[in-house]
Scaffold this motif. Structure first.
Motif, PDB file in Angstrom:
ATOM      1  N   ASP A  55      22.504  55.649  28.474  1.00  0.00           N
ATOM      2  CA  ASP A  55      22.073  55.423  29.858  1.00  0.00           C
ATOM      3  C   ASP A  55      20.656  54.876  29.910  1.00  0.00           C
ATOM      4  N   LEU A  56      19.759  55.431  29.101  1.00  0.00           N
ATOM      5  CA  LEU A  56      18.378  54.942  29.107  1.00  0.00           C
ATOM      6  C   LEU A  56      18.321  53.459  28.740  1.00  0.00           C
ATOM      7  N   LEU A  57      19.064  53.049  27.719  1.00  0.00           N
ATOM      8  CA  LEU A  57      19.019  51.652  27.288  1.00  0.00           C
ATOM      9  C   LEU A  57      19.532  50.714  28.372  1.00  0.00           C
ATOM     10  N   LEU A  58      20.616  51.104  29.045  1.00  0.00           N
ATOM     11  CA  LEU A  58      21.134  50.272  30.136  1.00  0.00           C
ATOM     12  C   LEU A  58      20.160  50.269  31.311  1.00  0.00           C
ATOM     13  N   PHE A  68      29.124  54.785  35.927  1.00  0.00           N
ATOM     14  CA  PHE A  68      30.385  54.248  35.408  1.00  0.00           C
ATOM     15  C   PHE A  68      30.134  53.364  34.180  1.00  0.00           C
ATOM     16  N   ASP A  69      29.084  52.530  34.233  1.00  0.00           N
ATOM     17  CA  ASP A  69      28.785  51.630  33.113  1.00  0.00           C
ATOM     18  C   ASP A  69      28.442  52.415  31.847  1.00  0.00           C
ATOM     19  N   ALA A  70      27.581  53.421  31.975  1.00  0.00           N
ATOM     20  CA  ALA A  70      27.219  54.231  30.812  1.00  0.00           C
ATOM     21  C   ALA A  70      28.437  54.941  30.243  1.00  0.00           C
ATOM     22  N   MET A  71      29.306  55.424  31.143  1.00  0.00           N
ATOM     23  CA  MET A  71      30.533  56.090  30.701  1.00  0.00           C
ATOM     24  C   MET A  71      31.434  55.115  29.943  1.00  0.00           C
ATOM     25  N   CYS A  72      31.537  53.887  30.403  1.00  0.00           N
ATOM     26  CA  CYS A  72      32.389  52.901  29.734  1.00  0.00           C
ATOM     27  C   CYS A  72      31.890  52.612  28.322  1.00  0.00           C
ATOM     28  N   VAL A  73      30.579  52.580  28.147  1.00  0.00           N
ATOM     29  CA  VAL A  73      30.019  52.380  26.801  1.00  0.00           C
ATOM     30  C   VAL A  73      30.336  53.594  25.925  1.00  0.00           C
ATOM     31  N   GLY A  74      30.129  54.786  26.457  1.00  0.00           N
ATOM     32  CA  GLY A  74      30.433  55.992  25.700  1.00  0.00           C
ATOM     33  C   GLY A  74      31.900  56.095  25.314  1.00  0.00           C
ATOM     34  N   LEU A  75      32.781  55.740  26.239  1.00  0.00           N
ATOM     35  CA  LEU A  75      34.218  55.758  25.948  1.00  0.00           C
ATOM     36  C   LEU A  75      34.589  54.714  24.907  1.00  0.00           C
TER      37      LEU A  75
END
Length: 334
Positions: free
Chosen positions: A184-187, A310-317
């Protein structure tokens, strides 16, 4: 003005959330709930709230405007979706959920409210003074062009993996459970969505416990700008709990580790870094709550913040997907 009625589910981290809501001038803590009934009973009495038997009891109270979800990761969706469908605002602990099907269900429930229900996840590192300063400096161009980043989530709490609920879930995700903060921090710093990644991991540190989960996961993440980031989640490391971050720009380098945060501004061999006297941790787990409550009170448009979750979650997934497939994956955003 009418106070925002709040119900809190889960009183681990949720106890800090409950105390923050209780202390907020615009909120009234109405309900608390936990599987440990002694804990929920004690806190309900202390904070003058009612002890709820379940989510349904909270949602049946018309005074409740906001539901805070701080239960186990894999059941967040079971509380977030009904709360949104009932028109309540939702403040959820991270991760928002644990798989793509759940994320799509949450997005659908949120969108069906037409902007009337606000949703955010407790990505609490955004409130730490050092990261707020760093984001502003990056966006001002002080680092030049970012080309590399390293982030390590050093959990360092082996007992919580072995004896706690994380080790009891065979599909527990170290990246969603911890590394999501650094993703999340990077995004957030770059305002950029990466396009692909590759992940690998092992369970060497905990294999004797037969937990069935990877305790170390690392991912190489690629951005359209050319920036390459390496993010790891290290659950069983022999280290105190620590977030490590290194950002490399064409003009400056930022390093944060257990020696402190500092800036390198020259390549001269005899140069010393400039140390930054800014806290790298939030004051409490509830530090995002005042802004969330203010957005409700003033009816601010926070859709962009929800989409950032949602974006951070998509990267994590995508990290979990790559870990299972053993191959590089394209990140699919919703």
């Amino acid at each position: 003005m009418k106070k925002i009625g709040v119900g809190v589910l889960g009183l681990g981290v949720g106890e800090q959330l409950a105390r923050t809501f209780h202390a907020h001038d615009h909120c009234e803590l109405l309900w608390v709930n936990d599987l440990d009934r002694a804990k929920s009973r004690r806190l309900s009495r202390e904070l003058e709230a009612k002890e709820a038997e379940n989510l349904e009891q909270i949602l049946n109270d018309s005074r409740v405007d906001l539901v805070a979800v701080a239960t186990y990761d894999d059941v967040h969706v079971d509380q977030v979706v009904p709360s949104l469908e009932s028109g309540r605002h939702v403040f959820s602990e991270k991760p928002l959920c644990v798989n793509r099907k759940q994320l799509l269900a949450i997005k659908k429930a949120w969108e069906e409210q037409g902007g009337n229900a606000k949703l955010f996840s407790n990505l609490i590192l955004r409130t730490a003074p050092i990261y707020r300063w760093l984001r502003e400096a990056i966006q001002k161009g002080e680092f030049g062009e970012l080309f590399a980043a390293d982030g390590d989530y050093l959990y360092g709490r082996l007992h919580k993996i072995i004896d706690g609920w994380r080790g009891q879930r065979k599909d527990y995700s170290p990246m969603l459970g911890g590394g999501i903060h650094l993703i999340d921090l990077l995004l957030w710093f770059t305002e950029e969505r990466p396009h692909s990644l590759f992940a690998s991991g092992n369970n060497i540190a905990t294999k004797s416990y037969d937990l069935g989960v990877e305790d170390f996961v690392v991912s190489t993440i690629e951005f359209d700008s050319g920036l390459i980031a390496r993010v790891s989640s290290n659950l069983a490391c022999v280290h105190t709990h620590q977030h490590v971050l290194r950002l490399f720009g064409t003009d400056k380098t930022f390093i944060l580790d257990d020696c402190g945060s500092r800036i390198h501004e020259t390549r001269k061999p005899d140069s010393e870094p400039r140390f930054l006297d800014l806290p790298s941790l939030p004051g409490s787990k509830g530090d995002l709550i005042p802004d969330f409550v203010n957005a409700i009170v003033t009816d601010q448009d926070t859709d962009h913040l929800t989409r950032e979750v949602f974006d951070a979650m998509c990267v994590g997934l995508a990290v979990d997907e790559s870990l299972k497939s053993g191959s590089k994956v394209e990140i699919e955003y919703i």
